[in-house]
Write a protein that holds these residues in place. Sequence first.
Motif, mmCIF file in Angstrom:
data_model
loop_
_atom_site.group_PDB
_atom_site.id
_atom_site.type_symbol
_atom_site.label_atom_id
_atom_site.label_comp_id
_atom_site.label_asym_id
_atom_site.label_seq_id
_atom_site.Cartn_x
_atom_site.Cartn_y
_atom_site.Cartn_z
ATOM 1 N N PHE A 127 -4.683 -1.005 17.942
ATOM 2 C CA PHE A 127 -3.644 -0.920 16.914
ATOM 3 C C PHE A 127 -3.389 0.550 16.556
ATOM 4 O O PHE A 127 -4.282 1.394 16.669
ATOM 5 N N SER A 128 -2.167 0.828 16.102
ATOM 6 C CA SER A 128 -1.815 2.167 15.622
ATOM 7 C C SER A 128 -1.122 2.028 14.265
ATOM 8 O O SER A 128 -0.599 0.967 13.911
ATOM 9 N N GLU A 129 -1.120 3.128 13.503
ATOM 10 C CA GLU A 129 -0.564 3.073 12.151
ATOM 11 C C GLU A 129 0.944 2.869 12.160
ATOM 12 O O GLU A 129 1.674 3.551 12.874
ATOM 13 N N LYS A 130 1.394 1.924 11.349
ATOM 14 C CA LYS A 130 2.818 1.656 11.153
ATOM 15 C C LYS A 130 3.282 2.253 9.840
ATOM 16 O O LYS A 130 4.269 2.975 9.791
ATOM 17 N N TRP A 131 2.575 1.932 8.754
ATOM 18 C CA TRP A 131 2.892 2.456 7.433
ATOM 19 C C TRP A 131 1.608 2.769 6.671
ATOM 20 O O TRP A 131 0.571 2.144 6.893
ATOM 21 N N HIS A 132 1.728 3.705 5.761
ATOM 22 C CA HIS A 132 0.725 3.900 4.729
ATOM 23 C C HIS A 132 1.401 3.517 3.417
ATOM 24 O O HIS A 132 2.384 4.148 3.009
ATOM 25 N N LEU A 133 0.914 2.479 2.786
ATOM 26 C CA LEU A 133 1.520 1.951 1.569
ATOM 27 C C LEU A 133 0.718 2.351 0.339
ATOM 28 O O LEU A 133 -0.509 2.473 0.396
ATOM 29 N N ILE A 134 1.432 2.546 -0.775
ATOM 30 C CA ILE A 134 0.771 2.678 -2.065
ATOM 31 C C ILE A 134 1.250 1.536 -2.959
ATOM 32 O O ILE A 134 2.415 1.136 -2.905
ATOM 33 N N GLN A 135 0.344 0.990 -3.736
ATOM 34 C CA GLN A 135 0.686 -0.059 -4.683
ATOM 35 C C GLN A 135 0.751 0.537 -6.090
ATOM 36 O O GLN A 135 -0.058 1.400 -6.439
ATOM 37 N N MET A 136 1.732 0.071 -6.859
ATOM 38 C CA MET A 136 1.950 0.620 -8.189
ATOM 39 C C MET A 136 2.075 -0.517 -9.196
ATOM 40 O O MET A 136 2.435 -1.653 -8.848
ATOM 41 N N ARG A 137 1.780 -0.196 -10.449
ATOM 42 C CA ARG A 137 1.743 -1.222 -11.498
ATOM 43 C C ARG A 137 2.390 -0.673 -12.762
ATOM 44 O O ARG A 137 2.179 0.487 -13.145
ATOM 45 N N LEU A 138 3.188 -1.510 -13.431
ATOM 46 C CA LEU A 138 3.873 -1.130 -14.663
ATOM 47 C C LEU A 138 3.483 -2.075 -15.793
ATOM 48 O O LEU A 138 3.503 -3.297 -15.633
ATOM 49 N N ASN A 139 3.161 -1.507 -16.953
ATOM 50 C CA ASN A 139 2.891 -2.286 -18.156
ATOM 51 C C ASN A 139 4.211 -2.448 -18.911
ATOM 52 O O ASN A 139 4.750 -1.484 -19.449
ATOM 53 N N LEU A 140 4.741 -3.672 -18.944
ATOM 54 C CA LEU A 140 6.036 -3.905 -19.591
ATOM 55 C C LEU A 140 5.957 -3.732 -21.102
ATOM 56 O O LEU A 140 6.991 -3.497 -21.741
ATOM 57 N N ASP A 141 4.774 -3.838 -21.678
ATOM 58 C CA ASP A 141 4.640 -3.647 -23.123
ATOM 59 C C ASP A 141 4.953 -2.212 -23.536
ATOM 60 O O ASP A 141 5.356 -1.952 -24.677
ATOM 61 N N SER A 306 -2.894 1.061 1.035
ATOM 62 C CA SER A 306 -3.289 0.291 2.213
ATOM 63 C C SER A 306 -2.617 0.854 3.459
ATOM 64 O O SER A 306 -1.581 1.527 3.377
ATOM 65 N N PHE A 307 -3.246 0.573 4.592
ATOM 66 C CA PHE A 307 -2.647 0.886 5.883
ATOM 67 C C PHE A 307 -2.109 -0.390 6.499
ATOM 68 O O PHE A 307 -2.733 -1.457 6.391
ATOM 69 N N VAL A 308 -0.958 -0.286 7.135
ATOM 70 C CA VAL A 308 -0.416 -1.367 7.958
ATOM 71 C C VAL A 308 -0.469 -0.864 9.398
ATOM 72 O O VAL A 308 0.097 0.182 9.721
ATOM 73 N N MET A 309 -1.167 -1.604 10.250
ATOM 74 C CA MET A 309 -1.354 -1.235 11.648
ATOM 75 C C MET A 309 -0.647 -2.258 12.536
ATOM 76 O O MET A 309 -0.533 -3.435 12.187
ATOM 77 N N LYS A 310 -0.166 -1.828 13.695
ATOM 78 C CA LYS A 310 0.568 -2.713 14.581
ATOM 79 C C LYS A 310 0.082 -2.560 16.016
ATOM 80 O O LYS A 310 -0.484 -1.536 16.396
#
Length: 314
Positions: A127-141, A306-310
């Motif tokens: 497998f090889s790298e397709k994307w490097h993802l970051i996850q984000m979070r918002l507090n609606l309050d 996270s990494f996405v590999m393909k």
Amino acid sequence: MKNIQIRPAEPGRDFGQLAEWYSILENNTLSEQYLIDYYEKRREQIIQRVAEGPEGELLGFYWAQRRSADLTNVDLFVKSEKRRQSVGTRLYEDLERSAREAQIKKLQVSFPDTNLDSRAFSEYCGFSEKWHLIQMRLNLDTFDDGPYDAVIDRLKQEGFIFTSMQELGNTEEAQRKLYALNDKTDLDTPGHDGEHNWDSFDDFQKRVCQTDWYKPGGQMIVIDSVSGDWAALSAITRYGDHAYNLHTGVDGRYRGRKLAQAVKVLALRYARDELKVTTVHTDHNTMNHPMIAIDRKFGYVEFSGSFVMKKNLE
């Protein structure tokens, strides 16, 4: 490790253990019954096997689910004390053989970017790298949406109509336009690899519009009233105790007018007022600087990556 049997997992016999392992993989508790129900609804899309030791002990599993005619998402797990004993290799060899027999052309796997062992094993398997993802979070309050009213009002005065798939009747005609805009803006995302997420409108309708998570009220649309063109969208839904902003996109002809900010705000209001959640999650590939900048302006904070590999099997 010798005397390993690779066999299909049986729902009534094995899915309790698989649900425990999936809870580890996804950092979210999954019940045995949820996994059974999920599998029964999508059985024709899934290839799955477990590795069983000589005493009948389950050592690991793989689960490969078709995402499109060409692409299949893969999860592979080996219990910690059985790693580096060829269990993962045996599972992967069986997975690739089964995938080729099913004429699957591409495999895709994802895992936390802190998991260097998974990265090394994926590369070992080709497998090889397709994307490097970051996850984000918002507090609606703490999210202050008031300042964006002026932007939305200005855009309305300029002739843009803010609506949703629910208000449009969620008709097939509207779904076809939703598909076209999703496909176009997804391909235009910075860092995208040029592969379509859906094979056709029929595939989009089946895997999006006919799913349990699809909420017409959470599919926010912006239409140019002069041309009738669909200019922007932001899709949001609910998973467990939080909402998830799946995709926000603007047709390239309409960029630079703050449509992304405006339509994302409406999606967040829907999450707060209709989905009744206080937290929204989203993810971006690290090349998508414009959307990351907007979300940081809103108050999103990064909480994991996270990494996405393909791998191509052709």
